[in-house]
Write a protein that holds these residues in place. Structure first.
Motif, mmCIF file in Angstrom:
data_model
loop_
_atom_site.group_PDB
_atom_site.id
_atom_site.type_symbol
_atom_site.label_atom_id
_atom_site.label_comp_id
_atom_site.label_asym_id
_atom_site.label_seq_id
_atom_site.Cartn_x
_atom_site.Cartn_y
_atom_site.Cartn_z
ATOM 1 N N MET A 90 0.848 -1.113 0.041
ATOM 2 C CA MET A 90 0.092 -0.082 0.156
ATOM 3 C C MET A 90 0.893 1.443 0.051
ATOM 4 S SD MET A 90 -2.537 1.236 2.909
ATOM 5 C CE MET A 90 -1.472 1.660 4.014
ATOM 6 N N ILE A 166 -6.087 -0.830 -2.156
ATOM 7 C CA ILE A 166 -6.231 0.236 -1.011
ATOM 8 C C ILE A 166 -5.228 1.322 -1.556
ATOM 9 C CG2 ILE A 166 -5.871 0.993 1.000
ATOM 10 C CD1 ILE A 166 -6.863 -1.797 2.032
ATOM 11 N N TYR A 188 -4.120 4.135 8.884
ATOM 12 C CA TYR A 188 -4.445 2.878 8.462
ATOM 13 C C TYR A 188 -3.449 1.748 8.732
ATOM 14 C CZ TYR A 188 -5.945 -1.194 5.377
ATOM 15 O OH TYR A 188 -6.312 -2.440 5.084
ATOM 16 N N LEU A 250 -11.854 -2.572 -5.089
ATOM 17 C CA LEU A 250 -10.935 -1.489 -4.831
ATOM 18 C C LEU A 250 -9.880 -1.146 -6.096
ATOM 19 C CD1 LEU A 250 -9.874 -2.161 -0.978
ATOM 20 C CD2 LEU A 250 -11.656 -0.476 -1.850
#
Length: 273
Positions: A90, A166, A188, A250
């Motif tokens: 991510m 994400i 996150y 996503l």
């Protein structure tokens, strides 16, 4: 500079893209250290320190008995490896080259290649680190026995895939709200220290606590990975389908958002910040 490129066949285009992705991965891997081997060793050291920190924390708190029956260190590693792969993928995708980056001036470089290189480069480093740590543990300490290695590897790939999805969403938002995306990325990653479920087995959670974690696709992948790793653990409160569906949704939303953002991109965006 004055070279004119003619039309290419599909095979030639695929080879060109593969070559660009390869060189972008090499560039990404060498960002940590000029020596690619040292870059991988540094990542292995970071993962090993993470594993040992959790091992000693569980030992001091007397929580080893609450884990799955089997190799306790393997239980910790099954959570840490997936957590690190998800979080680092991510972060790498969010930090990849954007549409206004100077790298995009060099044709045929584009944002899709930069995103793919960031994701694959992170996967490459994480898989090599995982294999290296497991090999050292297997040779130096105790034989590593994984009930279904291919299933556990599939869950690692699923954790990587959801991290990619994400990261794409955040990357699409980043040019519009860079400070917000940076804060959200950090939050996150910190929330997943607990919400990923790497410190406990989902089967041991009461229903009111399970509702606090089952929104997280990483929670499902870690629990399913432990089901494939240990012969005496059957995950009843997680699903492999949920993170796959969430990752696909996503990914599609992130690609659409990145396409829209790329069309609106301007070098003047950063000048007012």
């Amino acid at each position: 500079m004055f070279e004119q490129s003619g039309p290419k066949t599909s095979l030639q285009s695929a080879i060109t893209i593969a070559e660009l992705v390869y060189h972008s991965i090499v560039r990404m891997v060498r960002k940590t250290h000029g020596n690619a081997v040292m870059s991988i060793l540094l990542n292995m050291m970071q993962t090993a320190i993470f594993v040992l920190a959790f091992f000693f924390m569980f030992s001091l708190l007397g929580l080893k008995g609450a884990a799955i029956r089997g190799d306790f260190l393997l239980y910790i590693m099954s959570g840490i490896f997936l957590f690190m792969t998800h979080t680092k993928t991510m972060g790498a995708v969010v930090g990849s080259e954007g549409p206004s980056s100077p790298m995009m001036k060099h044709a045929p470089m584009n944002t899709a290649i930069a995103i793919l290189a960031a994701a694959l480069g992170t996967l490459y480093i994480q898989v090599l680190s995982l294999l290296g740590i497991l090999f050292i543990y297997h040779v130096a300490f105790t034989p590593v026995v994984i009930e279904d290695p291919m299933g556990a590897l599939a869950m690692l790939m699923l954790a990587w895939f959801t991290g990619l999805g994400i990261g794409l969403i955040l990357l699409a938002i980043k040019p519009w709200f860079p400070t917000f995306v940076g804060i959200l990325n950090t939050i996150y990653a910190r929330v997943n220290m607990i919400a990923s479920g790497k410190m406990f087995a989902a089967n041991t959670l009461p229903s009111f606590m399970l509702n606090m974690f089952d929104w997280n696709p990483l929670f499902h992948t870690i629990d399913q990975a432990r089901g494939f790793t240990f012969i005496n653990y059957v995950p009843r409160n997680s699903s492999a389908d949920y993170p796959l569906i969430v990752g696909l949704v996503l990914l599609m939303l992130g690609l659409m958002g990145e396409f829209y953002t790329r069309r609106q991109a301007s070098l003047s965006w950063s000048s007012r910040r």
